[in-house]
Design an enzyme around this catalytic site. Sequence first.
Site, PDB file in Angstrom:
ATOM      1  N   ALA B  95      15.893 -31.736   3.654  1.00 47.08           N
ATOM      2  CA  ALA B  95      15.414 -33.031   3.175  1.00 47.08           C
ATOM      3  C   ALA B  95      16.554 -34.029   3.053  1.00 47.08           C
ATOM      4  O   ALA B  95      16.347 -35.226   3.147  1.00 47.08           O
ATOM      5  CB  ALA B  95      14.754 -32.848   1.813  1.00 47.08           C
ATOM      6  N   LYS B  96      17.767 -33.522   2.830  1.00 52.00           N
ATOM      7  CA  LYS B  96      18.961 -34.363   2.675  1.00 52.00           C
ATOM      8  C   LYS B  96      18.725 -35.483   1.676  1.00 52.00           C
ATOM      9  O   LYS B  96      19.159 -36.608   1.871  1.00 52.00           O
ATOM     10  CB  LYS B  96      19.423 -34.894   4.032  1.00 52.00           C
ATOM     11  CG  LYS B  96      19.745 -33.768   5.027  1.00 52.00           C
ATOM     12  CD  LYS B  96      20.379 -34.282   6.311  1.00 52.00           C
ATOM     13  CE  LYS B  96      20.717 -33.151   7.274  1.00 52.00           C
ATOM     14  NZ  LYS B  96      19.539 -32.515   7.900  1.00 52.00           N
ATOM     15  N   ARG B  97      18.053 -35.152   0.570  1.00 52.94           N
ATOM     16  CA  ARG B  97      17.793 -36.136  -0.461  1.00 52.94           C
ATOM     17  C   ARG B  97      19.029 -36.356  -1.313  1.00 52.94           C
ATOM     18  O   ARG B  97      19.999 -35.583  -1.242  1.00 52.94           O
ATOM     19  CB  ARG B  97      16.623 -35.690  -1.347  1.00 52.94           C
ATOM     20  CG  ARG B  97      15.307 -35.489  -0.613  1.00 52.94           C
ATOM     21  CD  ARG B  97      14.798 -36.776   0.015  1.00 52.94           C
ATOM     22  NE  ARG B  97      13.417 -36.665   0.472  1.00 52.94           N
ATOM     23  CZ  ARG B  97      13.046 -36.379   1.717  1.00 52.94           C
ATOM     24  NH1 ARG B  97      13.929 -36.170   2.658  1.00 52.94           N
ATOM     25  NH2 ARG B  97      11.751 -36.324   2.033  1.00 52.94           N
ATOM     26  N   THR B 121      18.242 -29.185   0.950  1.00 55.90           N
ATOM     27  CA  THR B 121      19.517 -29.801   1.317  1.00 55.90           C
ATOM     28  C   THR B 121      19.640 -31.152   0.612  1.00 55.90           C
ATOM     29  O   THR B 121      18.670 -31.916   0.517  1.00 55.90           O
ATOM     30  CB  THR B 121      19.660 -29.990   2.839  1.00 55.90           C
ATOM     31  OG1 THR B 121      18.605 -30.823   3.314  1.00 55.90           O
ATOM     32  CG2 THR B 121      19.607 -28.652   3.564  1.00 55.90           C
TER      33      THR B 121
END
Lengths: 273, 273
Positions: B95-97, B121
Amino acid sequence: MTLEGLYQQILTKRSFLCVGLDTDIRKIPSHLQDSPSGGLDFNRSIVDATHDLAIAYKPNLAFYEARGAAGWKDLAGTLEYIRNVNPDIFLIADAKRGDIGNTAGMYARTFFEELDFDAVTISPYMGRDSVEPFLEYKDKWVILLGLTSNPGAEDFQFLPLQDEGKKLYQEVIRKASTWAGPDQMMFVAGATRADLISEIRKIVPDHFLLVPGIGAQGGSLEEVVKAGSNDLVGLIVNSSRSILYADNSESFANKARANALELQQAMSMHLPD
Amino acid sequence: MTLEGLYQQILTKRSFLCVGLDTDIRKIPSHLQDSPSGGLDFNRSIVDATHDLAIAYKPNLAFYEARGAAGWKDLAGTLEYIRNVNPDIFLIADAKRGDIGNTAGMYARTFFEELDFDAVTISPYMGRDSVEPFLEYKDKWVILLGLTSNPGAEDFQFLPLQDEGKKLYQEVIRKASTWAGPDQMMFVAGATRADLISEIRKIVPDHFLLVPGIGAQGGSLEEVVKAGSNDLVGLIVNSSRSILYADNSESFANKARANALELQQAMSMHLPD
């Protein structure tokens, strides 16, 4: 939306207010919490109460994703409602995404084609190819995280670089401003310290800054305007909770409007006649 | 999932393979593209063909969000299917939040409660309070972007800091490793240069590394293992497109299995007997 279109809207409404639609189903008035359309009904009421005072809306995607497919439907329904009420409003997806090229392209398609947002917030850590797919859309915008207003901003954004002790966030803003001009890029500039906004304004004299963290206090608004405005105003100031959750009764929209109006009137005093 | 549970699964399956479920509806075999359940059917077939060879699946959220509410339903359906087939598999939300505390808390609830992922992620730019809400979940994991494998990694991750010329990504990994131990945090370590993986291994001797960017080539896998493994293997190696899109015919799952098997067999040679 073009830069000129945005500026015209600011002059017409005498406002540079963005309402952050961080709609948390657990915080909306109780009579709406149990309805399947409660989230969307809440947003519609907020939009009805504020769309002549705000030039932008900014839903934070987290609050919609938390409700899965139902949340995504509410998000799409909210955007459609805003476009019907007022087609010229600037719509910001507060997504803070950042991924490699082909994946960034998927996000760009989601926010700019599927959902008709005007702008999306992007995290800079993965660099240029995580930003470029968004810039391929004409009249759409990237709003890059420059300096954020949370305590964790201290962890990395303020790290001094070998290059003359420049801070990381300063280099992020400088370098990213070479990727796109003020007609396609803005920067998030946390409002907790006005002197830092002055510094950012020196690095990017012409880019708009999206300033979070302002409450209903005229004081800090005045400082932000003094530190950050430019010839085209150059500021979008966001308020979320102080408008959305000002009142928890059935007449919540009245208080939301009153608080938005107070901000708009304070902003009006800083705009050219 | 606990660290011990993850390690046991690696030993049992003799694999540290993660299959990246970056399911692009435009790239799946044509007989599935027109079906409303095509995306979910595709994922089910990939899972059937690989779940005894892979210890983890990693859907990149962008590919599901691009299809709005329908995509979210497919994501939830895919996770449910994997849990039924094999309850012990490690599920990573790519998600790379990264957002401020209360918003990060919403994302944590989405990925860990609504969707039953084991890990997510996270992008480090906003610092500690953007990570902490995820760490409040016991036996759930944060996989922080350390060094990414895309060209844009050069823009900021390699900036030399005033502190002894240390690179930004090195400081990100060092500092974040003080926020959580190897039982709750991993780091993304791009595999394009094995010498950089060695360097990261020195900074975090005990944390798992999630390594993207490996194809079906035994060669680069060998280099990654040499540079990055530790006493508990310490590596999860991801492959997406080379498994998902190896074959575009109706029998795509056979070729997907063959490519996953090739990777698993190469991995097996690097595991203790």
